[in-house]
Design an enzyme around this catalytic site. Structure first.
Site, PDB file in Angstrom:
ATOM      1  N   ASP A  53       1.494  -1.133  -0.184  1.00 35.68           N
ATOM      2  CA  ASP A  53      -0.155  -0.338  -0.616  1.00 35.68           C
ATOM      3  C   ASP A  53       0.869   1.039   0.050  1.00 35.68           C
ATOM      4  O   ASP A  53       2.710   0.982  -0.156  1.00 35.68           O
ATOM      5  CB  ASP A  53      -0.796   0.055   1.649  1.00 35.68           C
ATOM      6  CG  ASP A  53      -2.605   0.591   0.702  1.00 35.68           C
ATOM      7  OD1 ASP A  53      -2.519   1.434   0.792  1.00 35.68           O
ATOM      8  OD2 ASP A  53      -3.510  -0.272   0.637  1.00 35.68           O
ATOM      9  N   HIS A  79      -3.841   5.941   4.222  1.00 34.70           N
ATOM     10  CA  HIS A  79      -4.692   4.581   3.314  1.00 34.70           C
ATOM     11  C   HIS A  79      -4.093   3.000   3.549  1.00 34.70           C
ATOM     12  O   HIS A  79      -5.359   2.207   4.233  1.00 34.70           O
ATOM     13  CB  HIS A  79      -3.955   4.840   1.870  1.00 34.70           C
ATOM     14  CG  HIS A  79      -5.603   3.513   0.929  1.00 34.70           C
ATOM     15  ND1 HIS A  79      -5.051   2.946   0.619  1.00 34.70           N
ATOM     16  CD2 HIS A  79      -6.324   3.840   0.531  1.00 34.70           C
ATOM     17  CE1 HIS A  79      -5.677   1.940   0.329  1.00 34.70           C
ATOM     18  NE2 HIS A  79      -6.818   3.192  -0.175  1.00 34.70           N
ATOM     19  N   SER A 300     -11.118  -0.838  -1.289  1.00 36.20           N
ATOM     20  CA  SER A 300      -9.300  -0.200  -0.333  1.00 36.20           C
ATOM     21  C   SER A 300      -9.761  -1.349   0.916  1.00 36.20           C
ATOM     22  O   SER A 300      -8.926  -2.228   0.890  1.00 36.20           O
ATOM     23  CB  SER A 300      -9.289   0.510   0.037  1.00 36.20           C
ATOM     24  OG  SER A 300      -7.787   0.699  -1.382  1.00 36.20           O
TER      25      SER A 300
END
Length: 738
Positions: A53, A79, A300
């Site tokens: 990521d 994220h 995600s």
């Protein structure tokens, strides 16, 4: 499970986000039945989840206490931190927890510490490192986007590029239909073909031991799958262990069934056959502080739920290869809300429908952890060879064994398998099939015993009333063993009054005997042959000898010896076998019978049998040591109690019981990664926990020549040779012959 961290995932999604006409309150963890896995004690402990990521806040409360391996450089980014906390965040009673909170993490920033950059060579190296360090799953909550339009780069875009390059040749364009796909990808992303060849090779290597998870695009109107998520469409070998994640928000009806699914991302599209849906509206960790969390939605955050689920399944089924774990998620997904456009055959009769919008449907951990398809014992020595019902290898204990086999298997674990080859543990006592007494046969035996004998077995009564009678030679008779055998001094059956075998020879209605007797002044000699017929053929056959002697005018004794060969049983013990092998046994026994006529109408009797059985194994019983067994009975018979033609018999009896012996039982215990079944041998004692003692009372009267009435009652202490069991029965038989 920390309830607060589970409840923290209860969120309300407004109609602008979901597209529904109203706000929907949901809990993503409840939706996938994570609570079932947690109730089973699963946390993913000992398993490693690899995540690629943008970056990770390693000091965040949900990550700081975990075993974390960082590959390359790293920067703290929202994220990646969010994804990591959903996959495996700490379960500590604060904030949120990960789906597999006990799992370790292998973390890679795709830019090697620079979240704005990415290069394929770094992705390949990270994938290889995760593979070497034993990661069971790699999570990829990212995709490629156009720098100009911001749209996702799709499989259709790649196919257009290929078509353009192949169909528009020029001097500097050497692409043909035979050009490797890695070269087209390199051209698209302005990298070398060698880099893409290495990356695909490392992904292929990873899918041989783990599962690769990719998030689908979040653009709901995309008409083609994200290119990176759809790599198996270009490299089919990756399909062995690859899954694409789609974001869906479920609504439920009053019965708890999914009534509608609101899609919040692109569809599965070309990846439908290896695509799953889950609720991506969750709370996860952020970088604003070490205890910061926020609510967000997207594929995600579906992907790490799938990755965490793989870790949980890997803990639950440690012998299953990763590809099998993923098959379980596909084959058990809830697809009740979708109209299938195709099916995938997972083998052994397990198929599952999918469509291009939601793939195989909604992730269901409970269903994945439970048996899929049929469940039973393996048909072959490999878990993938199919299963048969447990009854096909069951063991039925004979009455002589009582509760010995069940006791011997108490606490012993055995494995059963489902149609996908997963093994589950049950108590081996499930193998033992209880044998119920055939009360109808007992009643028939009781009813047929219509003669009030003035003498007992010791007198060879079918030849006459007195042993001393000179017959002038041998005499012959045939009939049911229950009558002929008793008359020759073998064990008294009780005429149906009692349950349980009285001797090594079955005295059922299908056992017939042929006997010959020679009698002289004070002794006699008898021989008989017998055979037991059942619906399956001859069940047993044997022979016996007995010698009778008058010790005193009113006291007679008989000594006997018998041999019985059984097919399919050993003293009533049977073992089913998938390959049609069956038990066989040879039993021999010495017997004694005695009768004392105290006075006219009053006599006393006693019988005893002691013997040994040698038998072969069958099914899961691989061997049986020689078993010693015994039986005895004693009683008193009084005639002329209320009428000249009546009689009352009082009896004390122990049915046939194993006194010493053991057996070896070989049970399946699990499987190897290639599916080979593993077994373990257990030796069990065949001696039951107690001794059954029967107390019986029988009354019989002949009203007329063709009319009789029989009444009987029996009380059994430690019934079935089982400590503390108490049983009783009563029988009435009225008979009239026309």
């Amino acid at each position: 499970m920390q309830v607060g961290e589970f409840i923290a995932q209860t969120v309300t999604v407004g109609p602008l986000t979901s597209g529904a006409r109203h706000a929907i309150t949901s809990n993503a963890y409840s939706d996938i039945n994570l609570h079932y896995a947690r109730a089973a004690g699963l946390t993913g402990a000992g398993k490693t989840i690899a995540i690629i990521d943008d970056g990770f806040s390693l000091s965040h409360n949900d990550l700081s206490k975990k075993k974390v391996t960082v590959f390359g450089g790293n920067t703290a980014e929202d994220h990646g931190t969010f994804v990591a906390t959903i996959a495996a965040g700490n379960q500590d009673g604060n904030g949120v927890m990960g789906v597999a909170s006990g799992a370790d993490l292998h973390l890679t920033s795709w830019g090697d510490g620079d979240a704005t950059k990415s290069n394929t060579a770094h992705l390949a190296a990270a994938t290889s490192d995760a593979s070497r360090k034993g990661a069971i799953v790699q999570n990829n909550s990212w995709g490629y986007f156009s720098e100009i339009s911001g749209a996702s780069i799709t499989l259709a875009d790649y196919n257009t590029l290929v078509s353009d390059l192949v169909n528009s040749p020029s001097e500097d364009n050497t692409f043909t239909n035979d050009t490797p796909a890695e070269a087209f990808l390199a051209r698209y992303f302005d990298e070398s073909a060698e880099v893409w060849t290495d990356y695909v090779s490392k992904l292929d290597e990873f899918t041989k031991q783990g599962v690769v998870v990719f998030a689908q695009s979040n653009f709901e109107d995309d008409l083609s799958s994200s290119l990176i998520a759809a790599l198996p469409e270009i490299f089919p070998e990756l399909k062995r262990s690859w899954v694409v994640a789609v974001n869906g928000l479920p609504e439920y009806d009053a019965a708890g069934n999914i009534s509608e699914m609101h899609r919040l991302s692109a569809r599965c599209l070309e990846t439908a056959q290896y695509c799953l849906t889950a609720n991506g509206s969750v709370r996860g960790g952020t970088t604003s502080s070490d205890s910061a969390y926020k609510l967000d939605t997207g594929t995600s955050f579906v992907a790490p739920q799938i990755s965490g689920s793989i870790a949980l399944l890997a803990e639950a089924f440690p012998a299953l290869p990763a590809a099998d774990l993923l098959k379980r998620l596909f084959a058990s997904a809830n697809n009740s809300f979708l109209t299938a456009s195709g099916t995938v055959d997972f083998g052994n009769g397990v198929t599952h429908g999918y469509n291009e919008e939601f793939g195989h449907g909604f992730l269901d951990l409970k269903a994945a952890l439970l048996p899929i398809g049929n469940v039973g014992v393996p048909d072959t020595n490999n878990a993938y060879g199919g299963v048969a019902p447990l009854s096909e290898v069951s063991v039925a204990a004979g009455t002589a064994h009582g509760d010995a086999i069940r006791n011997g298997l108490r606490g012993v674990a055995m494995a059963i398998y489902d149609s996908l080859g997963a093994n589950f543990t049950i108590d081996a006592r499930a193998l033992v099939e209880e044998q119920s007494q055939d009360f109808g046969a007992r009643l028939a035996n009781f009813q047929s015993d219509t003669t009030v004998k003035t003498s007992t077995a010791a007198s060879y009564s079918f030849m006459g009333n007195e042993l001393s009678q000179d017959t002038g030679g041998f005499q012959f008779v045939s009939g049911a063993f229950s009558e002929v055998g008793e008359d020759l001094g073998f064990m008294r059956s009780g005429g149906g009054l009692f349950s349980g075998d009285s001797s090594i020879v079955s005295d059922g209605p299908g056992t017939m005997a042929f006997a010959t007797v020679k009698k002289s002044d004070s002794h006699g000699f008898g021989a008989l042959a017998f055979v037991e017929h059942t619906s399956d053929g001859v069940a047993s056959a044997g022979f016996g000898f007995s010698a009778a002697r008058t010790i005193a005018p009113d006291l007679t004794s008989v000594f006997g010896f018998s041999v019985n060969g059984e097919a399919g049983t050993a003293l009533g013990l049977s073992a089913e076998s998938l390959d049609d092998e069956s038990l066989s046994a040879a039993s021999s026994a010495f017997s004694f019978a005695g009768e004392w006529t105290y006075q006219q109408g009053l006599s006393f009797f006693a019988n005893a049998e002691l013997g040994m059985t040698v038998s072969s194994g069958a099914g899961y019983i691989t061997s049986l040591d020689p078993a010693l067994h015994s039986a005895f009975s004693a009683g008193m018979k009084v005639g002329g109690v209320f009428a000249k033609s009546d009689a009352v018999t009082f009896s004390l009896r122990q049915p046939l019981r194993v006194e010493q012996g053991s057996a070896t039982v070989r049970l399946p215990t699990g499987r190897m990664e290639d599916g080979t079944i593993s077994y373990a041998a257990h030796e069990i004692d065949l001696t039951p926990s107690a001794r059954q003692l029967d107390f019986g009372l029988r009354y019989h009267i002949d009203f007329l020549e063709n009319t009789s009435l029989g009444l009987g009652a029996a009380l059994s202490v430690n019934e079935g040779h089982t400590q503390g069991n108490l049983g009783g029965s009563g029988i009435l038989a009225f008979r009239h012959r026309f």
